[in-house]
Design a protein around this motif. Structure first.
Motif, mmCIF file in Angstrom:
data_model
loop_
_atom_site.group_PDB
_atom_site.id
_atom_site.type_symbol
_atom_site.label_atom_id
_atom_site.label_comp_id
_atom_site.label_asym_id
_atom_site.label_seq_id
_atom_site.Cartn_x
_atom_site.Cartn_y
_atom_site.Cartn_z
ATOM 1 N N PRO A 223 -47.438 5.439 -7.210
ATOM 2 C CA PRO A 223 -45.986 5.246 -7.297
ATOM 3 C C PRO A 223 -45.234 6.466 -6.773
ATOM 4 O O PRO A 223 -45.731 7.586 -6.833
ATOM 5 N N TYR A 224 -44.050 6.232 -6.261
ATOM 6 C CA TYR A 224 -43.221 7.305 -5.701
ATOM 7 C C TYR A 224 -41.907 7.361 -6.459
ATOM 8 O O TYR A 224 -41.297 6.327 -6.771
ATOM 9 N N GLY A 225 -41.455 8.588 -6.752
ATOM 10 C CA GLY A 225 -40.179 8.765 -7.406
ATOM 11 C C GLY A 225 -40.263 8.566 -8.911
ATOM 12 O O GLY A 225 -41.341 8.393 -9.493
ATOM 13 N N GLU A 226 -39.112 8.596 -9.554
ATOM 14 C CA GLU A 226 -39.073 8.420 -11.002
ATOM 15 C C GLU A 226 -39.443 6.990 -11.377
ATOM 16 O O GLU A 226 -39.059 6.035 -10.693
ATOM 17 N N GLN A 227 -40.188 6.875 -12.443
ATOM 18 C CA GLN A 227 -40.608 5.574 -12.941
ATOM 19 C C GLN A 227 -39.949 5.299 -14.284
ATOM 20 O O GLN A 227 -39.534 6.212 -14.987
ATOM 21 N N GLN A 228 -39.896 4.023 -14.629
ATOM 22 C CA GLN A 228 -39.337 3.616 -15.909
ATOM 23 C C GLN A 228 -40.295 2.654 -16.599
ATOM 24 O O GLN A 228 -40.909 1.810 -15.944
ATOM 25 N N PRO B 209 -53.047 6.003 12.811
ATOM 26 C CA PRO B 209 -54.405 5.452 12.827
ATOM 27 C C PRO B 209 -55.312 5.995 11.717
ATOM 28 O O PRO B 209 -56.477 5.644 11.662
ATOM 29 N N PHE B 210 -54.779 6.883 10.853
ATOM 30 C CA PHE B 210 -55.668 7.605 9.953
ATOM 31 C C PHE B 210 -56.017 6.836 8.689
ATOM 32 O O PHE B 210 -57.085 7.007 8.129
ATOM 33 N N LEU B 211 -55.113 6.007 8.218
ATOM 34 C CA LEU B 211 -55.393 5.246 7.005
ATOM 35 C C LEU B 211 -54.547 4.000 7.008
ATOM 36 O O LEU B 211 -53.636 3.832 7.831
ATOM 37 N N LEU B 212 -54.867 3.114 6.071
ATOM 38 C CA LEU B 212 -54.058 1.932 5.826
ATOM 39 C C LEU B 212 -53.187 2.217 4.612
ATOM 40 O O LEU B 212 -53.693 2.561 3.539
ATOM 41 N N ARG B 213 -51.889 2.086 4.774
ATOM 42 C CA ARG B 213 -50.979 2.336 3.655
ATOM 43 C C ARG B 213 -50.007 1.165 3.531
ATOM 44 O O ARG B 213 -49.184 0.924 4.420
ATOM 45 N N GLY B 214 -50.135 0.449 2.431
ATOM 46 C CA GLY B 214 -49.162 -0.581 2.121
ATOM 47 C C GLY B 214 -48.020 0.022 1.333
ATOM 48 O O GLY B 214 -48.216 0.943 0.538
ATOM 49 N N LYS B 215 -46.820 -0.480 1.546
ATOM 50 C CA LYS B 215 -45.647 0.023 0.839
ATOM 51 C C LYS B 215 -44.909 -1.154 0.225
ATOM 52 O O LYS B 215 -44.475 -2.067 0.927
ATOM 53 N N LEU B 216 -44.787 -1.123 -1.104
ATOM 54 C CA LEU B 216 -44.057 -2.145 -1.830
ATOM 55 C C LEU B 216 -42.769 -1.537 -2.361
ATOM 56 O O LEU B 216 -42.813 -0.530 -3.076
ATOM 57 N N MET B 217 -41.668 -2.116 -2.018
ATOM 58 C CA MET B 217 -40.387 -1.616 -2.482
ATOM 59 C C MET B 217 -40.049 -2.240 -3.848
ATOM 60 O O MET B 217 -40.312 -3.418 -4.088
ATOM 61 N N MET C 7 -49.899 10.821 -9.602
ATOM 62 C CA MET C 7 -50.244 9.639 -10.389
ATOM 63 C C MET C 7 -50.928 8.651 -9.455
ATOM 64 O O MET C 7 -50.307 8.108 -8.543
ATOM 65 N N LYS C 8 -52.222 8.442 -9.671
ATOM 66 C CA LYS C 8 -53.010 7.575 -8.813
ATOM 67 C C LYS C 8 -53.839 6.616 -9.653
ATOM 68 O O LYS C 8 -54.318 6.966 -10.732
ATOM 69 N N GLY D 37 -44.677 -6.971 -24.632
ATOM 70 C CA GLY D 37 -43.353 -6.385 -24.706
ATOM 71 C C GLY D 37 -43.164 -5.096 -23.941
ATOM 72 O O GLY D 37 -42.498 -4.182 -24.431
ATOM 73 N N TRP D 38 -43.707 -4.975 -22.728
ATOM 74 C CA TRP D 38 -43.475 -3.778 -21.924
ATOM 75 C C TRP D 38 -43.367 -4.148 -20.450
ATOM 76 O O TRP D 38 -43.899 -5.162 -20.010
ATOM 77 N N GLU D 39 -42.674 -3.296 -19.719
ATOM 78 C CA GLU D 39 -42.465 -3.522 -18.290
ATOM 79 C C GLU D 39 -42.304 -2.177 -17.587
ATOM 80 O O GLU D 39 -41.576 -1.309 -18.047
ATOM 81 N N TRP D 40 -42.993 -2.022 -16.462
ATOM 82 C CA TRP D 40 -42.956 -0.780 -15.673
ATOM 83 C C TRP D 40 -42.301 -1.066 -14.335
ATOM 84 O O TRP D 40 -42.491 -2.145 -13.745
ATOM 85 N N GLN D 41 -41.549 -0.088 -13.822
ATOM 86 C CA GLN D 41 -40.973 -0.228 -12.487
ATOM 87 C C GLN D 41 -40.841 1.149 -11.839
ATOM 88 O O GLN D 41 -40.823 2.174 -12.522
ATOM 89 N N ALA D 42 -40.774 1.152 -10.511
ATOM 90 C CA ALA D 42 -40.667 2.394 -9.754
ATOM 91 C C ALA D 42 -39.815 2.149 -8.518
ATOM 92 O O ALA D 42 -39.490 1.003 -8.179
ATOM 93 N N GLU D 43 -39.459 3.236 -7.836
ATOM 94 C CA GLU D 43 -38.693 3.101 -6.592
ATOM 95 C C GLU D 43 -39.519 2.394 -5.520
ATOM 96 O O GLU D 43 -39.040 1.508 -4.829
ATOM 97 N N ARG D 44 -40.754 2.836 -5.392
ATOM 98 C CA ARG D 44 -41.668 2.200 -4.436
ATOM 99 C C ARG D 44 -43.094 2.483 -4.861
ATOM 100 O O ARG D 44 -43.356 3.409 -5.637
ATOM 101 N N LEU D 45 -43.998 1.710 -4.341
ATOM 102 C CA LEU D 45 -45.421 1.864 -4.653
ATOM 103 C C LEU D 45 -46.205 1.866 -3.349
ATOM 104 O O LEU D 45 -46.104 0.936 -2.548
ATOM 105 N N TYR D 46 -46.965 2.954 -3.143
ATOM 106 C CA TYR D 46 -47.845 3.028 -1.982
ATOM 107 C C TYR D 46 -49.239 2.549 -2.385
ATOM 108 O O TYR D 46 -49.734 2.874 -3.464
#
Length: 364
Positions: free
Chosen positions: A116-121, A74-82, A140-141, A92-101
């Motif tokens: 973002p969570y985990g290693e990014q590219q 109940p403490f916050l709203l957290r969306g998670k995108l895989m 990273m926020k 000519g650029w593109e970013w990706q991550a394991e998941r994004l909160y």
């Protein structure tokens, strides 16, 4: 007698029960209301997130993702995108991550905080081929809302696969960086969200080059900058319009304060302390124009860096060094140098005229 004696005891028990059940009942009602607010906020958050994705796609960006879920009750709203993907094919650029909160709070679900969570590219496409940079960070926020955006970074390390890059930088590290933008209306003209205010504070930024001389170290940077006619400026930056349209609309950038302690990666060379104030725009031929005042200390490190990156010829560097050394001897350790951007040239203004330190390219 016995009935009369028992009446006060019964009344006392009922009073004690109300003292217990009353707060519990009120707490239950408040909790139920909060649950409704959380669920409504979750729906609004999904809508805001989908609206942001649609806006980005309409602007030409690539936005892809896997499953979206909302959690944090109940403490916050957290969306998670895989497996989020975000990029700009035109640039000519593109970013990706394991998941994004995506975090927010139930009573203000229109303000989104992306983490973002985990290693990014980051995949960079250029004429030399495709490069992949791997990024790791402690923090990273990015905070997004209708009128204010912010970025916060701590202990970021980025390096290209294979160890080398066409950018000449083999590793980038950021100790800390905080930046924010705020949009406000122009009260004089009545134009909405017409003025953009930008603030920055960064420390310990190192760009490692092929050799120490080709590296850049920024130990401190901060800035406070306002930009008028921001919509026209952003259209010009994005290639949807020209800088002349921004200039005709009365566009101008006001630098209230911009400071940097910068030097080459060779730590035997001194770092230069540079500060700028003034205004910038473009002229009728799309060349940068404006009047600036630069405060400089230990200018040798800055000149060396400019020469290493072919931004200043060795001959011009000697001329500028002689002029700045003369000014420095008169002013002391820190000198103030008036600069003028005009007719495609950057000049140091002196009582005897001006010394060209760089030729400028038109903005397209």
């Amino acid at each position: 007698m016995s009935q009369t004696a028992s009446s006060p005891q019964s009344s006392g028990k009922r009073a004690n029960r109300w003292l217990l059940y009353g707060p519990l009942g009120a707490g239950g009602v408040i909790f139920a209301i909060y649950t409704v607010i959380w669920m409504m906020g979750a729906n609004i958050m999904r809508e805001e997130l989908n609206n942001w994705i649609d806006d980005q796609r309409q602007s030409g960006f690539v936005v892809e993702h896997g499953k979206i879920s909302v959690e944090g009750y109940p403490f916050l709203l957290r969306g998670k995108l895989m497996a989020p993907v975000y990029g700009n094919p035109e640039d000519g650029w593109e970013w990706q991550a394991e998941r994004l909160y995506v975090d927010t709070i139930p009573y203000n679900p229109t303000r989104l905080i992306l983490m973002p969570y985990g290693e990014q590219q980051v995949r960079v496409m250029a004429d030399q081929g495709t490069e992949i940079w791997r990024i790791n960070a402690d923090v990273m926020k990015a905070s997004l809302s209708e009128t204010a955006n912010a970025v916060e970074l701590h202990n970021v390390i980025a390096a290209p696969e294979g160890g080398t890059s066409a950018t000449s930088f083999n590793r980038i590290s950021i100790g800390s960086l905080r930046a924010n933008t705020y949009l406000r209306d122009d009260e004089e003209t009545g134009r909405q969200q017409d003025i953009g205010q930008f603030a920055l504070l960064a420390e310990a930024i190192f760009l490692d080059g092929e050799t120490p001389e080709r590296g850049i170290r920024i130990t401190l940077a901060d800035a406070s900058i306002d930009a008028a006619r921001l919509p026209e400026l952003m259209d010009a930056v994005g290639g949807r319009s020209t800088y002349l349209n921004w200039q005709r609309a009365g566009g101008e950038v006001l630098i209230s304060s911009a400071r940097m302690v910068v030097g080459s990666g060779d730590e035997t060379m001194p770092a230069s302390k540079v500060a700028l104030t003034g205004n910038l725009s473009v002229d009728s031929d799309s060349y940068p124009a404006g009047d600036l005042t630069a405060s400089i200390a230990d200018h040798a490190g800055l000149l060396s860096l400019l020469v290493n990156y072919d931004l200043l010829s060795a001959d011009n560097a000697r001329d500028v060094d002689g002029t700045l050394s003369m000014i420095s001897s008169a002013m002391g350790e820190e000198m103030r140098v008036p600069l003028q951007l005009k007719d495609g040239r950057a000049r140091v203004r002196t009582p005897l005229g001006g010394i060209t330190i760089a030729r400028l390219e038109p903005l397209e």
